[in-house]
Design a protein around this motif. Structure first.
Motif, mmCIF file in Angstrom:
data_model
loop_
_atom_site.group_PDB
_atom_site.id
_atom_site.type_symbol
_atom_site.label_atom_id
_atom_site.label_comp_id
_atom_site.label_asym_id
_atom_site.label_seq_id
_atom_site.Cartn_x
_atom_site.Cartn_y
_atom_site.Cartn_z
ATOM 1 N N UNK A 62 1.056 -1.177 0.108
ATOM 2 C CA UNK A 62 -0.364 -0.273 -0.201
ATOM 3 C C UNK A 62 1.003 1.497 0.318
ATOM 4 N N UNK A 63 1.999 1.279 1.161
ATOM 5 C CA UNK A 63 2.660 2.430 0.940
ATOM 6 C C UNK A 63 3.369 2.632 -0.721
ATOM 7 N N UNK A 64 4.631 1.437 -0.849
ATOM 8 C CA UNK A 64 4.875 1.823 -2.155
ATOM 9 C C UNK A 64 3.752 3.190 -3.556
ATOM 10 N N UNK A 65 2.614 1.852 -3.013
ATOM 11 C CA UNK A 65 1.212 2.229 -4.345
ATOM 12 C C UNK A 65 1.505 3.644 -4.458
ATOM 13 N N UNK A 66 1.272 3.751 -3.327
ATOM 14 C CA UNK A 66 0.611 5.305 -2.632
ATOM 15 C C UNK A 66 1.591 6.360 -2.832
ATOM 16 N N UNK B 204 8.754 6.329 -14.744
ATOM 17 C CA UNK B 204 7.301 5.381 -14.280
ATOM 18 C C UNK B 204 6.263 5.721 -15.170
ATOM 19 N N UNK B 205 5.983 4.591 -15.683
ATOM 20 C CA UNK B 205 4.385 4.517 -16.546
ATOM 21 C C UNK B 205 3.527 3.931 -15.195
ATOM 22 N N UNK C 137 0.538 1.657 -15.565
ATOM 23 C CA UNK C 137 -0.354 0.637 -16.327
ATOM 24 C C UNK C 137 -1.857 0.656 -15.964
ATOM 25 N N UNK C 138 -2.179 0.175 -14.579
ATOM 26 C CA UNK C 138 -2.885 0.216 -13.927
ATOM 27 C C UNK C 138 -3.569 1.996 -13.376
ATOM 28 N N UNK C 139 -3.913 3.335 -13.372
ATOM 29 C CA UNK C 139 -3.496 3.703 -12.206
ATOM 30 C C UNK C 139 -5.088 4.122 -11.228
ATOM 31 N N UNK C 140 -6.374 3.291 -11.218
ATOM 32 C CA UNK C 140 -7.712 3.001 -10.642
ATOM 33 C C UNK C 140 -6.995 1.579 -10.004
ATOM 34 N N UNK C 141 -6.745 0.851 -10.399
ATOM 35 C CA UNK C 141 -6.060 -0.578 -9.632
ATOM 36 C C UNK C 141 -4.801 -0.042 -8.886
ATOM 37 N N UNK C 142 -3.778 0.748 -9.091
ATOM 38 C CA UNK C 142 -3.041 1.377 -8.414
ATOM 39 C C UNK C 142 -3.551 1.596 -6.989
ATOM 40 N N UNK C 143 -4.193 3.098 -7.640
ATOM 41 C CA UNK C 143 -4.797 3.730 -6.478
ATOM 42 C C UNK C 143 -5.728 2.778 -4.740
ATOM 43 N N UNK C 144 -6.420 1.685 -5.712
ATOM 44 C CA UNK C 144 -6.886 1.156 -4.717
ATOM 45 C C UNK C 144 -6.160 0.135 -4.178
ATOM 46 N N UNK C 145 -5.228 -0.477 -4.839
ATOM 47 C CA UNK C 145 -4.527 -0.674 -3.244
ATOM 48 C C UNK C 145 -3.571 -0.268 -2.677
ATOM 49 N N UNK D 216 10.901 -6.017 -3.439
ATOM 50 C CA UNK D 216 10.036 -7.321 -3.138
ATOM 51 C C UNK D 216 8.918 -6.781 -3.726
ATOM 52 N N UNK D 217 8.591 -5.676 -3.188
ATOM 53 C CA UNK D 217 7.544 -5.178 -3.161
ATOM 54 C C UNK D 217 7.399 -4.022 -4.582
ATOM 55 N N UNK D 218 8.349 -3.892 -5.353
ATOM 56 C CA UNK D 218 8.130 -3.053 -6.344
ATOM 57 C C UNK D 218 7.977 -4.129 -7.760
ATOM 58 N N UNK D 219 9.101 -5.365 -7.383
ATOM 59 C CA UNK D 219 8.628 -6.406 -8.107
ATOM 60 C C UNK D 219 7.452 -6.881 -8.389
ATOM 61 N N UNK D 220 6.704 -7.443 -7.029
ATOM 62 C CA UNK D 220 5.146 -6.836 -6.711
ATOM 63 C C UNK D 220 4.978 -6.723 -8.295
ATOM 64 N N UNK D 221 4.307 -4.656 -7.926
ATOM 65 C CA UNK D 221 3.470 -4.240 -8.841
ATOM 66 C C UNK D 221 4.010 -4.595 -10.268
ATOM 67 N N UNK D 222 4.933 -4.737 -10.052
ATOM 68 C CA UNK D 222 5.401 -4.281 -11.792
ATOM 69 C C UNK D 222 4.885 -5.661 -12.011
ATOM 70 N N UNK D 223 4.706 -7.403 -11.817
ATOM 71 C CA UNK D 223 4.254 -8.624 -11.825
ATOM 72 C C UNK D 223 3.188 -8.475 -12.384
ATOM 73 N N UNK D 224 2.486 -7.289 -11.675
ATOM 74 C CA UNK D 224 0.333 -7.173 -11.516
ATOM 75 C C UNK D 224 0.038 -6.241 -12.656
ATOM 76 N N UNK D 225 1.564 -6.038 -13.467
ATOM 77 C CA UNK D 225 0.810 -5.179 -14.507
ATOM 78 C C UNK D 225 0.582 -3.744 -14.507
ATOM 79 N N UNK D 226 0.952 -3.105 -12.949
ATOM 80 C CA UNK D 226 0.631 -2.083 -12.415
ATOM 81 C C UNK D 226 1.451 -0.643 -12.552
ATOM 82 N N UNK D 227 2.124 -1.049 -12.806
ATOM 83 C CA UNK D 227 4.028 0.040 -13.665
ATOM 84 C C UNK D 227 4.738 -0.605 -13.474
#
Length: 230
Positions: free
Chosen positions: A141-145, A205-206, A208-216, A187-198
């Motif tokens: 949540x912290x990295x996503x925010x 920094x790109x 991929x799904x801003x709404x999903x990243x905000x939800x996380x 590990x956390x940033x790799x997880x967000x990458x694997x989820x296709x969010x960033x």
């Protein structure tokens, strides 16, 4: 600059009179010394910087990241000394103003003073959200925010190109901002990458799904208003 309010009549001339110079700082250079008295108040014209505090054993907490349009040195102007330091993350260009500029703004240009107050309040809001991340959000949540916040702030400052914005942070910077270990951050940033969010690479920094990243992140800030530029 895109994303910033135009100046009112007379304000540009006033700001120009108060300007005492322009500085360029290399990456890693000190802009404001921790615990020292800043000689000037600065506007960050280009580049990225960060505010930080350090412990006696060298541990560092990054309080906030600074992007074009942000004001530096207000604490030193009001309190004679800063409890934090400011370091250039990239090469930065700074517009320097005399230390008594804040008082002059409030005396002479009340609307401009309101803009300056807005900038200070905006900075406080960013620190409040960083405190939430350090204290209550999970690592993901912290990295996503943080990524959402930096993406939207860079976009607001006119730095977006295509689907990406500059991202000069290392994993150490992210870890120091969120109170995480570098390993956990990786590990956390790799997880967000694997989820296709960033996507992060080549200093960009790109999202991929801003709404999903905000939800996380549970990070649903209001759309940023057009900002004042001092």
């Amino acid at each position: 600059m895109p994303g910033f309010k135009p100046l009112r009549e007379g304000e540009l001339a006033f700001i120009s009179r108060r300007k005492v110079g322009q500085r360029r700082i290399e990456p890693g250079g000190s802009i404001v010394a921790e615990g020292g008295a800043a000689a000037h108040v600065f506007t960050l014209l280009s580049g990225w910087a960060f505010r930080f505090k350090t412990m006696t054993d060298g541990r560092r907490q990054i309080m906030s990241f600074l992007l074009p349009g942000d004001i530096l040195g207000l604490q030193a102007e009001l309190l004679e000394a800063t409890a934090h330091g400011v370091e250039a993350l990239t090469e930065v260009s700074l517009c320097a103003f005399a230390r008594d500029t804040v008082w002059s703004v409030y005396r002479v240009h009340p609307p401009l003073a309101l803009d300056l107050t807005w900038l200070a309040a905006h900075g406080e809001r960013l620190v409040d959200d960083a405190m939430l991340s350090v204290g209550r959000r999970t690592a993901v949540e912290s990295v996503a925010a943080l990524l959402v916040s930096l993406f939207k702030r860079a976009e607001s400052a006119g730095l977006r190109e295509g689907d990406s914005v500059p991202f000069p942070l290392t994993q150490t910077h992210v870890a120091d901002a969120l109170g995480l270990s570098v390993v956990h951050t990786n590990r956390t940033m790799q997880r967000l990458r694997r989820m296709g969010l960033v996507r992060i690479g080549d200093g960009r920094l790109a999202v991929g799904d801003l709404r999903s990243l905000r939800r996380i992140a549970q990070y649903w800030e209001q759309p940023a208003p057009v900002r004042p530029l001092f």
